[in-house]
Each structure stands twice: as C-alpha cells, then as structure tokens.
Design a protein around this motif. Structure first.
Motif, PDB file in Angstrom:
ATOM      1  N   GLU A 112      94.478  12.903  62.725  1.00 29.06           N
ATOM      2  CA  GLU A 112      93.785  14.014  62.053  1.00 29.06           C
ATOM      3  C   GLU A 112      94.539  15.329  62.236  1.00 29.06           C
ATOM      4  OE1 GLU A 112      91.426  13.892  59.911  1.00 29.06           O
ATOM      5  OE2 GLU A 112      90.319  12.048  60.306  1.00 29.06           O
ATOM      6  N   GLU A 113      95.100  15.528  63.415  1.00 30.35           N
ATOM      7  CA  GLU A 113      95.863  16.750  63.672  1.00 30.35           C
ATOM      8  C   GLU A 113      97.067  16.850  62.739  1.00 30.35           C
ATOM      9  OE1 GLU A 113      98.443  18.623  67.311  1.00 30.35           O
ATOM     10  OE2 GLU A 113      96.553  17.625  67.813  1.00 30.35           O
ATOM     11  N   LEU A 114      97.790  15.750  62.576  1.00 32.71           N
ATOM     12  CA  LEU A 114      98.954  15.768  61.683  1.00 32.71           C
ATOM     13  C   LEU A 114      98.551  15.814  60.215  1.00 32.71           C
ATOM     14  CD1 LEU A 114     101.429  13.368  63.488  1.00 32.71           C
ATOM     15  CD2 LEU A 114     101.677  15.813  63.127  1.00 32.71           C
ATOM     16  N   LEU A 115      97.406  15.254  59.872  1.00 30.00           N
ATOM     17  CA  LEU A 115      96.942  15.309  58.485  1.00 30.00           C
ATOM     18  C   LEU A 115      96.688  16.739  58.029  1.00 30.00           C
ATOM     19  CD1 LEU A 115      94.551  12.231  58.156  1.00 30.00           C
ATOM     20  CD2 LEU A 115      96.780  12.564  57.068  1.00 30.00           C
ATOM     21  N   GLU A 116      96.437  17.632  58.978  1.00 32.08           N
ATOM     22  CA  GLU A 116      96.247  19.046  58.626  1.00 32.08           C
ATOM     23  C   GLU A 116      97.506  19.641  58.002  1.00 32.08           C
ATOM     24  OE1 GLU A 116      94.761  21.192  62.015  1.00 32.08           O
ATOM     25  OE2 GLU A 116      93.046  19.840  62.220  1.00 32.08           O
ATOM     26  N   GLU A 117      98.661  19.037  58.257  1.00 30.22           N
ATOM     27  CA  GLU A 117      99.926  19.503  57.682  1.00 30.22           C
ATOM     28  C   GLU A 117     100.136  18.988  56.259  1.00 30.22           C
ATOM     29  OE1 GLU A 117     103.413  18.977  60.099  1.00 30.22           O
ATOM     30  OE2 GLU A 117     102.231  19.052  61.947  1.00 30.22           O
ATOM     31  N   LEU A 118      99.327  18.028  55.846  1.00 29.55           N
ATOM     32  CA  LEU A 118      99.519  17.382  54.550  1.00 29.55           C
ATOM     33  C   LEU A 118      98.352  17.702  53.615  1.00 29.55           C
ATOM     34  CD1 LEU A 118     100.661  13.901  55.875  1.00 29.55           C
ATOM     35  CD2 LEU A 118     102.101  15.796  55.108  1.00 29.55           C
ATOM     36  N   GLN A 119      98.640  17.844  52.349  1.00 37.84           N
ATOM     37  CA  GLN A 119      97.633  18.164  51.342  1.00 37.84           C
ATOM     38  C   GLN A 119      96.916  16.909  50.850  1.00 37.84           C
ATOM     39  OE1 GLN A 119      96.804  21.244  49.904  1.00 37.84           O
ATOM     40  NE2 GLN A 119      98.008  22.147  51.549  1.00 37.84           N
ATOM     41  N   GLU A 120      95.611  16.867  51.029  1.00 38.04           N
ATOM     42  CA  GLU A 120      94.740  15.858  50.433  1.00 38.04           C
ATOM     43  C   GLU A 120      94.903  14.435  50.972  1.00 38.04           C
ATOM     44  OE1 GLU A 120      94.819  16.163  46.163  1.00 38.04           O
ATOM     45  OE2 GLU A 120      94.871  18.342  46.257  1.00 38.04           O
ATOM     46  N   TRP A 121      95.654  14.234  52.031  1.00 38.22           N
ATOM     47  CA  TRP A 121      95.725  12.926  52.661  1.00 38.22           C
ATOM     48  C   TRP A 121      94.506  12.783  53.568  1.00 38.22           C
ATOM     49  CZ3 TRP A 121      99.087   8.963  51.800  1.00 38.22           C
ATOM     50  CH2 TRP A 121     100.211   9.256  51.012  1.00 38.22           C
ATOM     51  N   THR A 122      93.926  11.587  53.591  1.00 37.52           N
ATOM     52  CA  THR A 122      92.752  11.346  54.418  1.00 37.52           C
ATOM     53  C   THR A 122      92.945  10.088  55.249  1.00 37.52           C
ATOM     54  OG1 THR A 122      91.663  10.098  52.655  1.00 37.52           O
ATOM     55  CG2 THR A 122      91.177  12.464  52.790  1.00 37.52           C
ATOM     56  N   LEU A 123      92.188  10.014  56.322  1.00 40.62           N
ATOM     57  CA  LEU A 123      92.177   8.827  57.164  1.00 40.62           C
ATOM     58  C   LEU A 123      91.084   7.905  56.650  1.00 40.62           C
ATOM     59  CD1 LEU A 123      93.136   7.307  59.694  1.00 40.62           C
ATOM     60  CD2 LEU A 123      91.469   8.645  60.999  1.00 40.62           C
ATOM     61  N   LYS A 124      91.451   6.682  56.323  1.00 42.32           N
ATOM     62  CA  LYS A 124      90.514   5.673  55.821  1.00 42.32           C
ATOM     63  C   LYS A 124      90.586   4.455  56.733  1.00 42.32           C
ATOM     64  CE  LYS A 124      89.702   7.615  51.727  1.00 42.32           C
ATOM     65  NZ  LYS A 124      88.479   7.924  51.123  1.00 42.32           N
ATOM     66  N   HIS A 125      89.543   3.654  56.680  1.00 48.86           N
ATOM     67  CA  HIS A 125      89.529   2.374  57.395  1.00 48.86           C
ATOM     68  C   HIS A 125      89.284   1.274  56.375  1.00 48.86           C
ATOM     69  CE1 HIS A 125      88.840   5.140  60.724  1.00 48.86           C
ATOM     70  NE2 HIS A 125      89.365   4.203  61.481  1.00 48.86           N
ATOM     71  N   VAL A 126      90.158   0.308  56.349  1.00 52.63           N
ATOM     72  CA  VAL A 126      90.007  -0.851  55.465  1.00 52.63           C
ATOM     73  C   VAL A 126      90.010  -2.085  56.359  1.00 52.63           C
ATOM     74  CG1 VAL A 126      91.006  -2.147  53.563  1.00 52.63           C
ATOM     75  CG2 VAL A 126      91.148   0.351  53.562  1.00 52.63           C
ATOM     76  N   ASP A 127      88.925  -2.818  56.309  1.00 47.74           N
ATOM     77  CA  ASP A 127      88.763  -3.991  57.181  1.00 47.74           C
ATOM     78  C   ASP A 127      89.003  -3.635  58.647  1.00 47.74           C
ATOM     79  OD1 ASP A 127      88.172  -5.615  54.970  1.00 47.74           O
ATOM     80  OD2 ASP A 127      90.299  -6.052  54.644  1.00 47.74           O
ATOM     81  N   GLY A 128      88.541  -2.446  59.032  1.00 44.27           N
ATOM     82  CA  GLY A 128      88.656  -2.008  60.415  1.00 44.27           C
ATOM     83  C   GLY A 128      90.012  -1.462  60.812  1.00 44.27           C
TER      84      GLY A 128
END
Length: 111
Positions: free
Chosen positions: A25-41
C-alpha cells in the motif's frame, strides 16, 4: 514522481519474498490508480486502462506483452472492448514482490 520504473528487477530467487500488505500500500501511493486486489486469496496489484476502441486496447495489450517478455515477468491481462485490466503478482511467491510494483510503474509508461 516515482522512481519505481527506473529500478532494476531483483532476479535473485534465493532472496525473494512476498511483501506484506502495508508495504504494498505504501508503494501504491507512488502509482496512479493501481489497487491491491485478492484473487483466490492471492494478493496482486491491478489497474484498468481505458481506450476508445478494441484496436487501441489490443495494441496496448501487445505493448504490455513485449514489456513482460523483455523482463521475463508476466502479468494477467484481460483485454476487452475499450479497456485492458493488468494484474501483476509473483506466482512463485503467491503474492506481490517489489518487482511487480516496478512492472506496474513501467506499464504506466506505455500509455
């Protein structure tokens, strides 16, 4: 401005570990519109790109494919009319490695 796209990928399998979600999440702050998702855990970073038609979406998909081949690191790609969803994670780790965030940043440079 993020320095991620200019970083070298870490290709040392011996030292590879998945990142914890706070670090992602900290590094995602550097990127535009990228999100953390979970697929099948399994965590992954994901972004949807929008285009005017299928031809543009497919051309972008091919650019991402070329980037992935050069790096030897491959995302999941979903190409639809007017949009492409790109998901990066490290299959062998069952999660997100810093390399995935580097590749996400490089993917943004293709647009």
């Amino acid at each position: 401005m993020s320095t991620l796209p200019h970083e070298s990928l870490n290709t040392s399998d011996a030292a590879a570990t998945a990142m914890d979600e706070d670090a992602i999440e900290e590094l995602l702050e550097e990127l535009q519109e990228w999100t953390l998702k979970h697929v099948d855990g399994v965590p992954r970073v994901e972004k949807r790109y929008h285009f005017n038609n299928f031809v543009q979406a497919l051309a972008f998909t091919n650019k991402v494919g070329e980037l992935a081949e050069k790096a030897g690191h491959h995302p999941a790609l979903l190409t639809e009319w007017g949009k492409v969803t790109v998901s990066w994670w490290s299959h062998s780790l069952g999660g997100v490695h810093r390399n995935d965030l580097i590749m996400a940043a490089r993917t943004d440079q293709l647009v």
